[in-house]
Design an enzyme around this catalytic site. Sequence first.
Site, mmCIF file in Angstrom:
data_model
loop_
_atom_site.group_PDB
_atom_site.id
_atom_site.type_symbol
_atom_site.label_atom_id
_atom_site.label_comp_id
_atom_site.label_asym_id
_atom_site.label_seq_id
_atom_site.Cartn_x
_atom_site.Cartn_y
_atom_site.Cartn_z
ATOM 1 N NE ARG A 148 -3.679 -2.367 0.060
ATOM 2 C CZ ARG A 148 -4.852 -2.512 0.695
ATOM 3 N NH1 ARG A 148 -5.351 -1.519 1.370
ATOM 4 N NH2 ARG A 148 -5.516 -3.642 0.633
ATOM 5 C CG ASP A 189 -16.325 3.383 0.928
ATOM 6 O OD1 ASP A 189 -16.697 2.197 0.976
ATOM 7 O OD2 ASP A 189 -15.128 3.727 1.128
#
Length: 281
Positions: free
Chosen positions: A35, A140
């Site tokens: 990530r 979200d």
Amino acid sequence: MAYTTQDVHNKVKKLLYSLTGITLSDNKDIMISNRIDKLKRNCKYSGDIMDLLNSIEQGNNVTEFINSFTTNKTHFFREDFHFVDLKDRVLPAFANSGTKINMYCSASSTGEEPYSMAMTVFKASEELGKNISASIIATDIDTNVLQYAANGIYRYSKSSKEFPSWIRPQNFFKRRIQKNLSGEEILIKVNDELKRMITFHVMNLSDPSYPFAKNQFDVIFCRNVLIYFSAEDQNSILKKLFKHLKIGGTLYLGHSENPQDLVHYVKRVGQNIFVKEKEIV
Ligand SMILES: C[S@@+](CC[C@H](N)C(=O)[O-])C[C@H]1O[C@@H](n2cnc3c(N)ncnc32)[C@H](O)[C@@H]1O
């Protein structure tokens, strides 16, 4: 100043927790490294990672950081028994009374979950021979997935088992074949009727309160997102969400999530399906 990989990972975890509430466990080192690479690409940054993280701490590139560290795995009709319950237990009452049903999808990712809710409403209307008026708010924290969801274009594989036998995807999507380097792929685009039922917004479940009215929703989907939070934070999110659920309303949780302290205020009516019986006192 010299620092170790562990220092970088600890800094990432601290930042991620303060910005999103997501708690990364200790065995996530490979994931964090991947990530971090994604974050650098998203920020078009090739310099020192600690400098970048310090800059994020100061309020720069926060969106890129959050979008790089969320896990967005989802698919249409995931845990499809929840949609069967919605169709067969919840929606008939709304078809009969003519009352609008207000639904909330609290971690909508790329949109497959709220579109599955909307398809379920249309299917129930068809089966019951009565129009059901419905609205779905989908939120979200990740702005990229919300953009994707609002676009409503998905790759489709003929062998995909994503749609249950009671849904005919051709009723809800337009098909288009796209040629690319590896051959052809089928794209499906959500029709306008489904899209009109849903509004997408960015929202952080770790915010101290949510921008909804008390008892606003008849149905809340909160699935496969609580798993990213500590038990204490899961409890706090559930209590905040619960305020916005009507008495008699339904809460759907993911397969490895549980209602925590809400257990005293709900009745379990199916696999991770809970009906609100009373307000928390
Ligand atoms: C694994 S997906 C689950 C999607 C869908 N609910 C499902 O069950 O298929 C988890 C989603 O939660 C979102 N998320 C993570 N932390 C969040 C937060 N603090 N507030 C809102 N959404 C969050 C992520 O961006 C991601 O899209």
